[in-house]
Write a protein that holds these residues in place. Sequence first.
Motif, mmCIF file in Angstrom:
data_model
loop_
_atom_site.group_PDB
_atom_site.id
_atom_site.type_symbol
_atom_site.label_atom_id
_atom_site.label_comp_id
_atom_site.label_asym_id
_atom_site.label_seq_id
_atom_site.Cartn_x
_atom_site.Cartn_y
_atom_site.Cartn_z
ATOM 1 N N ARG A 74 -25.550 -27.159 11.658
ATOM 2 C CA ARG A 74 -26.159 -25.988 12.295
ATOM 3 C C ARG A 74 -25.345 -25.635 13.537
ATOM 4 N NH1 ARG A 74 -30.027 -28.292 14.632
ATOM 5 N NH2 ARG A 74 -29.229 -27.989 16.713
ATOM 6 N N ARG B 188 -20.142 -31.757 20.595
ATOM 7 C CA ARG B 188 -19.486 -30.539 20.118
ATOM 8 C C ARG B 188 -18.278 -30.900 19.248
ATOM 9 N NH1 ARG B 188 -17.680 -27.457 25.255
ATOM 10 N NH2 ARG B 188 -17.131 -29.595 25.779
ATOM 11 N N ASP C 241 -25.107 -23.641 16.870
ATOM 12 C CA ASP C 241 -25.921 -22.936 17.858
ATOM 13 C C ASP C 241 -25.102 -21.955 18.681
ATOM 14 O OD1 ASP C 241 -28.158 -24.351 17.035
ATOM 15 O OD2 ASP C 241 -27.903 -25.902 18.561
ATOM 16 N N ARG D 122 -20.998 -25.674 19.266
ATOM 17 C CA ARG D 122 -22.206 -26.404 19.664
ATOM 18 C C ARG D 122 -23.223 -26.388 18.534
ATOM 19 N NH1 ARG D 122 -21.482 -22.503 23.075
ATOM 20 N NH2 ARG D 122 -23.499 -21.500 22.766
ATOM 21 N N GLY D 123 -24.049 -27.430 18.477
ATOM 22 C CA GLY D 123 -25.115 -27.514 17.485
ATOM 23 C C GLY D 123 -25.098 -28.873 16.813
ATOM 24 N N ARG D 124 -25.644 -28.916 15.596
ATOM 25 C CA ARG D 124 -25.583 -30.162 14.817
ATOM 26 C C ARG D 124 -24.334 -30.083 13.953
ATOM 27 N NH1 ARG D 124 -27.300 -32.252 10.089
ATOM 28 N NH2 ARG D 124 -28.351 -30.355 9.414
#
Length: 93
Positions: free
Chosen positions: A72, A45, A74, A12-14
């Motif tokens: 990034r 994702r 998360d 998960r994240g960018r």
Amino acid sequence: MDEDVRLTAWVRGRVQQVGFRWFTRANALEIGGLVGFALNLDDGRVQVVAEGRRESCHRLLDWLRSDDTPGRVDGVTEIWDTPRGGYEGFAIR
């Protein structure tokens, strides 16, 4: 014991449109002995499936959770299973 395993991880994240899948594949190839794929999911994702020695899969998972990834991260959720086979190498899907 360093048996063969299957790691499925959801990152998960960018992590889309930043080269994440390409770098995941490159890292898996650098670790060596891993087959599987990295796939962009519709919810943003990236899913990573890797089969190989447990130690090698743990090295890939450690990288996924590190600060060395593009974008990034998360969080990473993973499950472990027995290998299913059928992969020729490590693909970007």
